[in-house]
Design a protein around this motif. Structure first.
Motif, PDB file in Angstrom:
ATOM      1  N   ASN A  54       0.825  -1.204   0.000  1.00 31.37           N
ATOM      2  CA  ASN A  54       0.000   0.000   0.000  1.00 31.37           C
ATOM      3  C   ASN A  54       0.861   1.256   0.000  1.00 31.37           C
ATOM      4  N   ARG A  55       1.899   1.268   0.825  1.00 30.17           N
ATOM      5  CA  ARG A  55       2.764   2.457   0.859  1.00 30.17           C
ATOM      6  C   ARG A  55       3.355   2.736  -0.513  1.00 30.17           C
ATOM      7  N   ASP A  56       3.873   1.692  -1.176  1.00 27.37           N
ATOM      8  CA  ASP A  56       4.454   1.878  -2.512  1.00 27.37           C
ATOM      9  C   ASP A  56       3.415   2.417  -3.490  1.00 27.37           C
ATOM     10  N   ALA A  57       2.216   1.821  -3.469  1.00 24.91           N
ATOM     11  CA  ALA A  57       1.161   2.249  -4.388  1.00 24.91           C
ATOM     12  C   ALA A  57       0.728   3.690  -4.105  1.00 24.91           C
ATOM     13  N   ILE A  58       0.605   4.041  -2.821  1.00 25.07           N
ATOM     14  CA  ILE A  58       0.168   5.391  -2.462  1.00 25.07           C
ATOM     15  C   ILE A  58       1.228   6.419  -2.850  1.00 25.07           C
ATOM     16  N   VAL A  59       2.484   6.139  -2.538  1.00 28.22           N
ATOM     17  CA  VAL A  59       3.560   7.081  -2.877  1.00 28.22           C
ATOM     18  C   VAL A  59       3.601   7.318  -4.382  1.00 28.22           C
ATOM     19  N   LYS A  60       3.472   6.258  -5.149  1.00 26.53           N
ATOM     20  CA  LYS A  60       3.476   6.393  -6.617  1.00 26.53           C
ATOM     21  C   LYS A  60       2.274   7.217  -7.079  1.00 26.53           C
ATOM     22  N   LEU A  61       1.102   6.942  -6.523  1.00 28.19           N
ATOM     23  CA  LEU A  61      -0.120   7.639  -6.915  1.00 28.19           C
ATOM     24  C   LEU A  61      -0.073   9.129  -6.592  1.00 28.19           C
ATOM     25  N   VAL A  62       0.395   9.476  -5.398  1.00 32.66           N
ATOM     26  CA  VAL A  62       0.300  10.866  -4.922  1.00 32.66           C
ATOM     27  C   VAL A  62       1.585  11.662  -5.137  1.00 32.66           C
ATOM     28  N   HIS A  63       2.564  11.082  -5.819  1.00 34.74           N
ATOM     29  CA  HIS A  63       3.861  11.729  -6.023  1.00 34.74           C
ATOM     30  C   HIS A  63       3.692  13.175  -6.517  1.00 34.74           C
ATOM     31  N   ASN A  64       4.311  14.102  -5.800  1.00 32.92           N
ATOM     32  CA  ASN A  64       4.300  15.539  -6.118  1.00 32.92           C
ATOM     33  C   ASN A  64       2.898  16.158  -6.146  1.00 32.92           C
ATOM     34  N   ALA A  65       1.969  15.601  -5.409  1.00 32.37           N
ATOM     35  CA  ALA A  65       0.619  16.186  -5.356  1.00 32.37           C
ATOM     36  C   ALA A  65       0.672  17.548  -4.670  1.00 32.37           C
ATOM     37  N   ASP A  66      -0.159  18.449  -5.139  1.00 32.00           N
ATOM     38  CA  ASP A  66      -0.277  19.753  -4.489  1.00 32.00           C
ATOM     39  C   ASP A  66      -1.086  19.638  -3.207  1.00 32.00           C
ATOM     40  N   MET A  67      -2.056  18.714  -3.202  1.00 38.92           N
ATOM     41  CA  MET A  67      -2.903  18.520  -2.035  1.00 38.92           C
ATOM     42  C   MET A  67      -3.200  17.030  -1.906  1.00 38.92           C
ATOM     43  N   LEU A  68      -2.983  16.509  -0.711  1.00 41.52           N
ATOM     44  CA  LEU A  68      -3.287  15.114  -0.418  1.00 41.52           C
ATOM     45  C   LEU A  68      -4.257  15.050   0.746  1.00 41.52           C
ATOM     46  N   PHE A  69      -5.426  14.486   0.490  1.00 33.28           N
ATOM     47  CA  PHE A  69      -6.373  14.166   1.546  1.00 33.28           C
ATOM     48  C   PHE A  69      -6.100  12.709   1.899  1.00 33.28           C
ATOM     49  N   ILE A  70      -5.652  12.460   3.126  1.00 35.54           N
ATOM     50  CA  ILE A  70      -5.250  11.111   3.515  1.00 35.54           C
ATOM     51  C   ILE A  70      -5.768  10.776   4.907  1.00 35.54           C
ATOM     52  N   GLU A  71      -6.221   9.549   5.049  1.00 39.15           N
ATOM     53  CA  GLU A  71      -6.689   9.126   6.352  1.00 39.15           C
ATOM     54  C   GLU A  71      -5.532   9.119   7.346  1.00 39.15           C
ATOM     55  N   ALA A  72      -5.835   9.438   8.558  1.00 38.69           N
ATOM     56  CA  ALA A  72      -4.892   9.375   9.674  1.00 38.69           C
ATOM     57  C   ALA A  72      -5.713   8.899  10.866  1.00 38.69           C
ATOM     58  N   ALA A  73      -6.203   7.671  10.734  1.00 38.84           N
ATOM     59  CA  ALA A  73      -7.232   7.177  11.638  1.00 38.84           C
ATOM     60  C   ALA A  73      -6.771   7.010  13.078  1.00 38.84           C
ATOM     61  N   PHE A  74      -5.525   6.648  13.274  1.00 35.83           N
ATOM     62  CA  PHE A  74      -5.062   6.343  14.628  1.00 35.83           C
ATOM     63  C   PHE A  74      -3.754   7.055  14.941  1.00 35.83           C
ATOM     64  N   ALA A  75      -3.584   7.357  16.223  1.00 33.33           N
ATOM     65  CA  ALA A  75      -2.310   7.893  16.697  1.00 33.33           C
ATOM     66  C   ALA A  75      -1.269   6.782  16.646  1.00 33.33           C
ATOM     67  N   GLU A  76      -0.023   7.140  16.621  1.00 35.89           N
ATOM     68  CA  GLU A  76       1.061   6.153  16.577  1.00 35.89           C
ATOM     69  C   GLU A  76       1.006   5.215  17.787  1.00 35.89           C
ATOM     70  N   ALA A  77       0.538   5.700  18.909  1.00 30.94           N
ATOM     71  CA  ALA A  77       0.429   4.866  20.116  1.00 30.94           C
ATOM     72  C   ALA A  77      -0.562   3.709  19.921  1.00 30.94           C
TER      73      ALA A  77
END
Length: 161
Positions: free
Chosen positions: A99-122
């Protein structure tokens, strides 16, 4: 578009304008020209790379054959053309290498990225169980992809303790 894993297939999206046209109202005023629907025709002519002698009808209301015309060359000064913006949207994605590889490729150099951040690192183990990204993962993905602006969303109530 990218297929992402969320314990079921999900999609991530990115769209990019071919070019972004800005109309300068002060330049219109200097030429004594009104704003209005005719600017859509002007933008279309520029995007389609029409010749400088292409006529553009000018007016405030619905376009008619009686409206005055100007040549495209005389109107180019009211516009600036900048590279198109890229906007991306990613949600419901597990934090996996694929998923990380696919997302990085998809959003590369995006001006705006709306991305989930569902949970804290803890809560990384809960995020893994529920196949969501943590705030840290979302930030790292955005940084690696060279994204200009990030809008995190899709927060878990557990992240708001």
């Amino acid at each position: 578009m990218a297929f992402l894993d969320h314990h079921t297939p999900c999609l991530g999206f990115a769209i990019k304008e071919c070019a972004h046209l800005n109309v300068w109202k002060n330049r219109l005023a200097e030429l004594g020209l009104p704003v209005g629907p005719w600017l859509r025709e002007l933008k279309h002519a520029v995007i389609e790379n029409m010749p400088d002698d292409h006529p553009i009808r000018i007016g405030r209301k619905q376009m008619t054959s009686e409206m005055p015309e100007m040549r495209l060359a005389a109107l180019r000064t009211v516009l600036t053309i900048t590279p198109g913006q890229k906007i991306a949207y990613v949600t419901d994605a597990a934090d996996t290498a694929g998923n990380r590889d696919a997302i990085v490729k998809l959003v590369h150099n995006a001006d705006m990225l709306f991305i989930e951040a569902a949970f804290a690192e803890a809560d990384v183990s809960l995020a893994a169980q529920r196949a969501h990204l943590t705030t840290t993962a979302a930030g790292r993905i955005a940084r690696e992809a060279g994204v200009r602006r990030v809008e995190p969303f899709h927060f878990s109530r557990l992240s708001c303790r």
